[in-house]
Design a protein around this motif. Structure first.
Motif, mmCIF file in Angstrom:
data_model
loop_
_atom_site.group_PDB
_atom_site.id
_atom_site.type_symbol
_atom_site.label_atom_id
_atom_site.label_comp_id
_atom_site.label_asym_id
_atom_site.label_seq_id
_atom_site.Cartn_x
_atom_site.Cartn_y
_atom_site.Cartn_z
ATOM 1 N N GLN A 266 0.843 -1.073 -0.100
ATOM 2 C CA GLN A 266 -0.014 -0.043 -0.013
ATOM 3 C C GLN A 266 1.088 1.286 -0.059
ATOM 4 N N GLU A 267 0.552 2.053 -0.854
ATOM 5 C CA GLU A 267 1.232 3.436 -0.737
ATOM 6 C C GLU A 267 0.644 4.532 0.317
ATOM 7 N N TYR A 268 1.271 4.689 1.278
ATOM 8 C CA TYR A 268 0.602 5.539 2.274
ATOM 9 C C TYR A 268 0.779 7.026 1.924
ATOM 10 N N GLY A 269 1.536 7.262 0.879
ATOM 11 C CA GLY A 269 1.751 8.722 0.196
ATOM 12 C C GLY A 269 2.319 9.890 1.443
ATOM 13 N N ARG A 270 3.605 9.278 1.924
ATOM 14 C CA ARG A 270 4.348 10.136 2.936
ATOM 15 C C ARG A 270 3.420 10.494 3.911
ATOM 16 N N LEU A 271 2.966 9.630 4.513
ATOM 17 C CA LEU A 271 1.793 9.941 5.646
ATOM 18 C C LEU A 271 2.486 10.668 6.816
ATOM 19 N N PHE A 272 3.943 10.596 6.791
ATOM 20 C CA PHE A 272 4.551 11.341 8.019
ATOM 21 C C PHE A 272 4.640 12.633 7.920
ATOM 22 N N ASP A 273 4.700 13.147 6.535
ATOM 23 C CA ASP A 273 4.513 14.651 6.124
ATOM 24 C C ASP A 273 3.150 15.092 6.847
#
Length: 322
Positions: A191-198
């Motif tokens: 799953q691509e979490y899309g740089r959730l940490f940003d």
């Protein structure tokens, strides 16, 4: 609120706090407290309340001065029409089992999606119903911080975190899927979490890293301890646990190159390498597995050369079936 880098995972996957011997449970928690671990993470679903009961029993006996306790509420689909009442009832049960008047963090345990479906709550339900229920409990002094488990659709998770309504997010971030921190290669099987940490950083949301060992797959062994759960369903990584184990084994050059003594150590130290991660949870079946996790944490984050080697190894997964 300051959490120790290593938290104490009380889940059903490792099984110590659900199916372990009471003496082993107490020994492990006492050792954790002595080592400076202050965060204990449990949930109603871990053994249908058994984990909470055991955590409550031991913390009441040991009385550590700075213990931080987090638990979770998972709403069954049959109660989606009465979210506020269900949240309250779930927390009251948790407090009784934990022998506490309040918990420090209450995490929503349901997946979050754009539209409600099966066990998942919609963004509208989370922000319109769950958050107000959590806020009332905070106002009553029964919880300190609002949390969520970042499982579900990536776009929905971004929306909920961006809202600023939550203080804490439990995020899946590990050597098999680092997409909470960086872009994945094209056609990568996860799953691509899309740089959730940003998003967590921008919203001021603390990160509790879950699935550090991908449910055990990042040991590189399919063997399960007798009190551990059966192989769990992956979160965010491969479609099957067996595929996760296979890919974990393909990361063995990290060990052969001398960056760590084991895949488990490498996996733990990898998660510590990102500044967004506030605390990590490692499931365990035995007190020795806690000792192993603690030893890995004490070695500190992986060096940049190891992270570069890991990134190169992961490139080979691109294009494979998830």
């Amino acid at each position: 609120m300051q959490l120790s880098a290593l938290g104490f995972g009380c889940g059903a996957v490792g099984g110590l706090m659900v199916r372990g011997h009471p003496a082993d449970q107490e020994r492990a928690i006492a050792r954790a407290v002595a080592a400076g671990v202050n965060y204990f993470d449990t949930a109603v679903q871990y053994g249908n309340g058994e984990s909470e009961k055991n955590v409550g029993r031991i913390l009441q006996k040991l009385k550590p001065a700075d213990a931080v306790v987090g638990t979770k509420v998972r709403l069954p689909p049959s109660d989606f029409g009465r979210i506020a009442e269900t949240v309250v009832a779930s927390l009251e049960g948790s407090l009784a089992r934990l022998r506490l008047d309040r918990v420090d963090i209450l995490h929503l345990h349901n997946p979050i999606t754009e539209a409600e479906g099966r066990s998942a709550l919609s963004v509208r339900q989370v922000l319109g119903d769950v958050v107000p229920a959590f806020e009332r409990l905070r106002d009553q002094g029964k919880i300190r911080f609002l949390g969520l488990t970042a499982v579900g659709d990536t776009a929905a998770l971004h929306q909920v975190i961006d809202s600023g309504a939550f203080d804490s997010a439990q995020v899946g971030y590990n050597m098999l899927n680092p997409s909470a921190a960086e872009d994945l290669p094209a056609n990568y099987p996860a799953q691509e979490y899309g740089r959730l940490f940003d998003h967590t950083k921008a919203a001021g949301v603390g990160v509790v890293d879950i699935r550090v060992l991908a449910g055990g797959a990042l040991s590189g062994s399919a063997e399960r301890h007798p009190i551990a759960s059966p192989a769990p369903e992956p979160i965010g990584s491969a479609a099957t646990y067996e595929a996760d184990v296979d890919r974990a084994r393909r990361l063995m050059p990290l060990i052969e190159d001398g960056f760590a003594d084991s895949l488990t150590e490498a996996a733990i130290r990898f998660t510590l390498s990102h500044p967004a991660v506030g605390t990590i949870l490692v499931g365990m079946a035995t007190p020795q597995q806690f000792e192993d996790a603690l030893a890995a944490v004490e070695k500190g984050p992986l060096p940049q050369a190891a992270l570069d080697r890991l990134s190169a190894l992961r490139q080979a997964f691109a294009g494979e079936a998830r």
